[in-house]
Design a protein around this motif. Structure first.
Motif, PDB file in Angstrom:
ATOM      1  N   ASN A 389       0.823  -1.213   0.000  1.00  8.48           N
ATOM      2  CA  ASN A 389       0.000   0.000   0.000  1.00  8.48           C
ATOM      3  C   ASN A 389       0.857   1.264   0.000  1.00  8.48           C
ATOM      4  O   ASN A 389       0.534   2.239  -0.673  1.00  8.48           O
ATOM      5  CB  ASN A 389      -0.941  -0.001   1.203  1.00  8.48           C
ATOM      6  CG  ASN A 389      -2.112  -0.949   1.012  1.00  8.48           C
ATOM      7  OD1 ASN A 389      -2.336  -1.445  -0.097  1.00  8.48           O
ATOM      8  ND2 ASN A 389      -2.848  -1.215   2.071  1.00  8.48           N
ATOM      9  N   ILE A 392       2.056   1.729  -3.494  1.00 11.55           N
ATOM     10  CA  ILE A 392       0.986   2.217  -4.370  1.00 11.55           C
ATOM     11  C   ILE A 392       0.856   3.732  -4.249  1.00 11.55           C
ATOM     12  O   ILE A 392       0.813   4.462  -5.248  1.00 11.55           O
ATOM     13  CB  ILE A 392      -0.356   1.539  -4.023  1.00 11.55           C
ATOM     14  CG1 ILE A 392      -0.308   0.058  -4.386  1.00 11.55           C
ATOM     15  CG2 ILE A 392      -1.518   2.229  -4.723  1.00 11.55           C
ATOM     16  CD1 ILE A 392      -1.476  -0.745  -3.843  1.00 11.55           C
ATOM     17  N   ASN A 436      -3.181  -1.106  -7.287  1.00 12.27           N
ATOM     18  CA  ASN A 436      -3.975  -1.782  -6.255  1.00 12.27           C
ATOM     19  C   ASN A 436      -4.441  -3.145  -6.760  1.00 12.27           C
ATOM     20  O   ASN A 436      -4.421  -4.133  -6.015  1.00 12.27           O
ATOM     21  CB  ASN A 436      -5.182  -0.918  -5.868  1.00 12.27           C
ATOM     22  CG  ASN A 436      -6.065  -1.605  -4.832  1.00 12.27           C
ATOM     23  OD1 ASN A 436      -5.630  -1.913  -3.731  1.00 12.27           O
ATOM     24  ND2 ASN A 436      -7.309  -1.861  -5.195  1.00 12.27           N
ATOM     25  N   ASN A 440      -2.878  -6.081  -4.635  1.00 10.94           N
ATOM     26  CA  ASN A 440      -3.837  -6.519  -3.621  1.00 10.94           C
ATOM     27  C   ASN A 440      -4.921  -7.462  -4.125  1.00 10.94           C
ATOM     28  O   ASN A 440      -5.747  -7.925  -3.332  1.00 10.94           O
ATOM     29  CB  ASN A 440      -4.507  -5.307  -2.968  1.00 10.94           C
ATOM     30  CG  ASN A 440      -3.533  -4.517  -2.116  1.00 10.94           C
ATOM     31  OD1 ASN A 440      -2.651  -5.089  -1.479  1.00 10.94           O
ATOM     32  ND2 ASN A 440      -3.673  -3.197  -2.112  1.00 10.94           N
ATOM     33  N   GLN A 450      -6.489  -6.372   3.793  1.00 10.73           N
ATOM     34  CA  GLN A 450      -7.091  -5.720   2.634  1.00 10.73           C
ATOM     35  C   GLN A 450      -8.555  -5.413   2.910  1.00 10.73           C
ATOM     36  O   GLN A 450      -9.314  -6.247   3.381  1.00 10.73           O
ATOM     37  CB  GLN A 450      -6.958  -6.630   1.411  1.00 10.73           C
ATOM     38  CG  GLN A 450      -7.636  -6.083   0.161  1.00 10.73           C
ATOM     39  CD  GLN A 450      -6.997  -4.785  -0.279  1.00 10.73           C
ATOM     40  OE1 GLN A 450      -5.835  -4.533   0.008  1.00 10.73           O
ATOM     41  NE2 GLN A 450      -7.762  -3.947  -0.936  1.00 10.73           N
TER      42      GLN A 450
END
Length: 471
Positions: A389, A392, A436, A440, A450
């Motif tokens: 994350n 990202i 993402n 993920n 998540q």
């Protein structure tokens, strides 16, 4: 009688969202919603108008059209019909997400074609949004806080250079551009807004930016930087003539850019509906989100007919609902009616144009900065301890900042691509969504960290701490 009323079965009582209030309270509460969103509605046309070469009078017309179309979109959301409208106290207005892409589109066109191309792109984006709304409402899990927080942050950061330009005077060719007078007025307005924000309470605190603009404008009159030309030429009553700036034109690059903006708007509105549903104790289910997104898209598709732009939710009004505890959607519908009446009164819109750009720049630093702060607040809930994350956000923000930090970075790219690439919001949004998905979702099972569904988060314009669980 009161005791009898309290003993009514729950099934016979209206939900507070569907209640009507006494006329005076209905009007004053609706007016509060208008006051809370007014500055946010007129700010985008005040940016786009001059960027497209409009005169102060034409910009005032554009602001009136934005008020009018915001009223229509708000009525679609609150009253609704068929499968259109969230039927919540949900305020719609001109989305900040579209400002930077529209400015980029305008600069890529000749002055006479700028707005027709923008309006054509907005119409297409609205139609596409309407068609994909049922499917988008089922894909919320692909837009967790790590994506929405990144996009909201980029919206605020991308708009801050506009506030800095206003603070200097707005026109780089003007002899007083960057003068001590202009920057001094911007600084004074910024200080006034911060003081008001610190000392005021309740409703007045909610509209501290609007009050700061009024005080700053009054002070600017003896300074000599207030332009009364637009007000002198405005009519008392008028109608936003359909396609006033020419029939819409449809260019592929512009349509792609605004389609991405529509995706951003739908993501933000979804977050707002989830937040508002929790506040009014009517959780927003898939059907509610679908209806709300359809209203957003329909309002967006209709707006260009009356010279308006893309519409989405206004989070500051969610804060107002949380603060006042007035949950009736009909109160907000009254606010939508007031917006329409203001849009039909050009002189009312022209009064807004009296605000000198340095004054607007000082307030804009707070207004746009608060959007970025809301994005950061959303990112705080995005499980940033996960390395994926953090990566990202780093990549999406870094790429999204290229047009701001290095405006000529893409100068050798094809002209049609520049409409998308010159918008840090559009590029950052695409990068955040793709990364993402890559980190993920694709090729791995869902991890405990998540978030599948987008939780209620604050977004652009959220001003009250009470809406921490609230775009």
């Amino acid at each position: 009688m009161a005791a009898i009323s309290r003993l009514k079965p729950a099934a016979d009582r209206k939900h507070p969202v569907d209640e009507t209030l006494p006329p005076f309270k209905m009007f004053t509460s609706g007016l509060q919603h208008v006051a809370a969103m007014y500055a946010g509605v007129v700010a985008p046309p005040m940016i786009v108008g001059p960027a497209c070469g409009l005169s102060p009078t034409e910009t005032a017309f554009l602001m009136g059209a934005s008020l009018f179309t915001a009223g229509i979109a708000t009525l679609l959301q609150t009253l609704g019909f068929w499968k259109i409208g969230a039927k919540l106290p949900f305020v719609n207005g001109v989305s900040f997400a579209g400002v930077t892409p529209m400015v980029a589109i305008g600069k890529a066109q000749s002055p006479e074609n700028a707005l027709p191309v923008i309006f054509g792109a907005v119409i297409v984006a609205g139609v596409l949004g309407f068609l994909v709304a049922p499917y988008f409402s089922r894909l919320v899990r692909f837009f967790p806080p790590v994506v929405t927080g990144t996009v909201i942050t980029l919206i605020g950061v991308s708009l801050l250079p506009v506030a800095f330009n206003w603070s200097q005077g707005g026109n780089a060719k003007a002899p007083d551009y960057g003068s001590l007078t202009n920057i001094g007025m911007a600084a004074l307005t910024l200080v006034i807004v911060l003081i008001l924000r610190r000392v005021l309470r309740g409703f007045l605190r909610q509209i501290s930016i609007l009050l700061g603009l009024i005080i700053g404008t009054v002070i600017a009159i003896p300074v000599g930087i207030t332009d009364f030309s637009a007000m002198a030429n405005a009519d008392i009553v008028g109608f936003p003539t359909p396609f006033h700036f020419g029939p819409p034109q449809f260019e592929v690059a512009a349509m792609i850019s605004m389609a991405i903006v529509m995706l951003v708007c739908m993501t933000e509105s979804t977050a707002d509906m989830l937040a508002l549903g929790k506040i009014v104790d009517r959780p927003a289910d898939e059907r509610t989100i679908e209806g709300g997104l359809r209203a957003d898209a329909l309002g967006t598709a209709i707006s260009p007919l009356f010279n308006g732009f893309a519409c989405s939710a206004f989070a500051q009004n969610i804060g107002l609902v949380a603060m006042t505890k007035v949950r009736s959607r009909f109160v907000v519908a009254v606010g939508g009616g007031i917006l329409i009446l203001l849009g039909l009164c050009p002189i009312a819109a022209s009064v807004i144009s009296l605000v000198p750009l340095p004054v607007l720049g000082g307030a804009g630093i707070v207004l746009f900065g608060s959007v970025a702060a809301s994005g950061i607040q959303t990112l705080a809930t995005a499980a940033m301890e996960k390395g994926e994350n953090a990566l990202i956000v780093a990549a999406a923000v870094g790429i999204g900042l290229i047009p701001i930090a290095a405006p000529e970075f893409y100068h050798n790219f094809p002209k049609d691509l520049l409409v998308v690439l010159d918008s840090g919001i559009s590029t950052g949004c695409v990068v955040a969504i793709l990364l993402n998905l890559a980190f993920n979702h694709l090729g791995k099972r869902k991890s405990s960290g998540q978030v599948d569904a987008l939780p209620p988060q604050p977004g652009p314009g959220a001003t009250e701490p009470e809406v921490a669980p609230a775009h």
